[in-house]
Scaffold this motif. Sequence first.
Motif, short mmCIF file in Angstrom:
data_model
loop_
_atom_site.label_atom_id
_atom_site.label_comp_id
_atom_site.label_asym_id
_atom_site.label_seq_id
_atom_site.Cartn_x
_atom_site.Cartn_y
_atom_site.Cartn_z
N ASP A 1 0.87 -1.28 0.21
CA ASP A 1 -0.11 -0.01 -0.10
C ASP A 1 0.78 1.35 0.05
N VAL A 2 1.94 1.35 0.57
CA VAL A 2 2.82 2.44 0.76
C VAL A 2 4.31 2.27 0.45
N LEU A 3 4.94 3.41 0.21
CA LEU A 3 6.27 3.32 -0.25
C LEU A 3 6.98 4.46 0.83
N VAL A 4 7.90 4.53 1.59
CA VAL A 4 8.68 5.60 1.97
C VAL A 4 10.21 5.67 1.49
N VAL A 5 10.43 6.88 0.88
CA VAL A 5 11.66 7.08 0.02
C VAL A 5 12.61 8.11 0.88
N ASP A 6 13.97 7.76 0.98
CA ASP A 6 14.84 8.76 1.42
C ASP A 6 15.46 9.59 0.37
N LYS A 7 15.02 10.80 0.13
CA LYS A 7 15.28 11.44 -0.89
C LYS A 7 16.67 12.23 -0.96
N PRO A 8 17.60 12.11 -1.39
CA PRO A 8 18.74 13.07 -1.64
C PRO A 8 18.36 14.47 -1.97
N SER A 9 19.25 15.39 -1.23
CA SER A 9 19.33 17.00 -1.70
C SER A 9 19.46 17.02 -3.21
N LEU B 1 17.65 16.69 -5.77
CA LEU B 1 16.67 15.78 -6.74
C LEU B 1 15.20 16.30 -6.65
N PRO B 2 14.82 16.98 -7.58
CA PRO B 2 13.42 17.32 -7.38
C PRO B 2 12.35 16.08 -7.37
N ALA B 3 11.24 16.24 -6.52
CA ALA B 3 10.27 15.40 -6.18
C ALA B 3 9.32 14.94 -7.68
N VAL B 4 9.09 15.94 -8.36
CA VAL B 4 8.23 15.65 -9.65
C VAL B 4 8.99 16.24 -10.58
N PRO B 5 8.86 16.20 -12.05
CA PRO B 5 9.61 16.57 -12.89
C PRO B 5 9.42 18.09 -13.13
N PRO B 6 10.30 18.82 -13.67
CA PRO B 6 10.07 20.28 -13.93
C PRO B 6 8.92 20.30 -15.13
N PHE B 7 8.43 21.74 -15.58
CA PHE B 7 7.49 21.76 -16.42
C PHE B 7 7.91 21.25 -17.91
N ASP B 8 9.57 21.50 -18.22
CA ASP B 8 10.06 20.99 -19.28
C ASP B 8 10.59 19.71 -19.34
N HIS B 9 10.48 19.10 -18.13
CA HIS B 9 10.74 17.63 -18.00
C HIS B 9 12.44 17.58 -18.41
N SER B 10 13.30 18.63 -18.16
CA SER B 10 14.46 18.52 -18.59
C SER B 10 15.58 17.69 -17.50
N VAL C 1 2.69 11.59 -1.59
CA VAL C 1 1.79 12.20 -0.42
C VAL C 1 2.31 13.03 0.51
N THR C 2 3.65 13.34 0.34
CA THR C 2 4.30 14.12 1.21
C THR C 2 5.45 14.62 0.28
N ARG C 3 5.48 15.75 -0.04
CA ARG C 3 6.65 16.43 -0.92
C ARG C 3 7.82 17.06 -0.32
N LEU C 4 9.01 17.25 -0.76
CA LEU C 4 9.94 17.98 -0.33
C LEU C 4 10.44 18.87 -1.49
N GLY D 1 15.63 13.60 2.86
CA GLY D 1 14.90 13.29 3.68
C GLY D 1 13.48 12.27 3.19
N LEU D 2 12.84 11.96 4.23
CA LEU D 2 11.76 10.95 3.94
C LEU D 2 10.65 11.50 3.10
N MET D 3 10.10 10.79 2.41
CA MET D 3 8.79 11.19 1.46
C MET D 3 8.05 10.05 1.59
N LEU D 4 6.86 10.14 1.74
CA LEU D 4 5.56 9.07 1.81
C LEU D 4 4.95 8.99 0.52
#
Length: 299
Positions: free
Chosen positions: A92-100, A102-111, A135-138, A144-147
């Motif tokens: 049902d869920v994932l928890v990821v440890d994101k590095p500094s 790295l954007p959470a989602v692609p930028p508008f131009d997907h560059s 669910v929780t964006r950084l 750090g942690l993202m749900l």
Amino acid sequence: MTTLTEARKTWRVSHAFHGRSIKDFLLEVAEFSRQIYKKVRMGGQVLVNGEECELRDLLRAGDLLTVIFPEEERGRIDPAEGPLAIVYEDEDVLVVDKPSGLPAVPPFDHSTPSLASYLLHYYVQRKYPFTVHIVTRLDRDTSGLMLVAKHTYSHMLLTKELKKVERRYQAIVEGNMELEKGKIDEPIAREVDSIIKRKVAEDGRPSQTLFQIEKQLKDYTWIRLQLLTGRTHQVRVHMSYLDHPLAGDTLYGGKEVEGIAGQALHCDQLHFFHPWTKKRMTIVSDPPAAWNVFSEIKA
């Protein structure tokens, strides 16, 4: 490794729903939104005691009701192979440890790649029939942690209880703070003529942050924070407002720190109620190793 070729959920029907329809049960007990109900009706499968049924069919006490959710569309996110630090995963869920950096989602131009792109590649490799539901964006430069919800139903349940998701942070701010702990209760609004920057403003949205000093350093203060609200750049804006901007946060008045990418802000704790088991979950993460440069500075 968790293998999941479909999203499937099963409930035991109580006496309270004896003689009532499957539709009633899904809307009231399973808490289906109208959108999810429509998706199941159009492309999913409903079983009672292993036999396929119609949503208008009536239930009996003791029945086993199973819903198999339809495969999800993935939209415009392109999968990209990249490193993923998955610290927890179930069906049902994932928890990821994101590095500094790295954007959470692609930028508008997907560059540039993003965490969502990496996750989608991970899904494709494992044949998960879902898209990515963050669910929780950084911020890009916050680590750090993202749900992440694994599928649409899990995402719906988590977002309904989003106020119960607790995020706690560690940060390093410029200067020596005088108050050992406190609560910042200042509204936040978008800066005029900026789509990125925020500010404290009387006409802003209510925003509350708790802070407590962890230790004093020579030119910095290491603090812990808890967000009571979830505004964009909340910690960054509030600490800058106190004249203690985050180390490395040049957008909000901080100075660059050699060896530190972006601002020194790390989500080190996630507390949430599991959407299916309802069990309280606690996930923790250490700050980046690069922060050791601050620890070497003695007060």
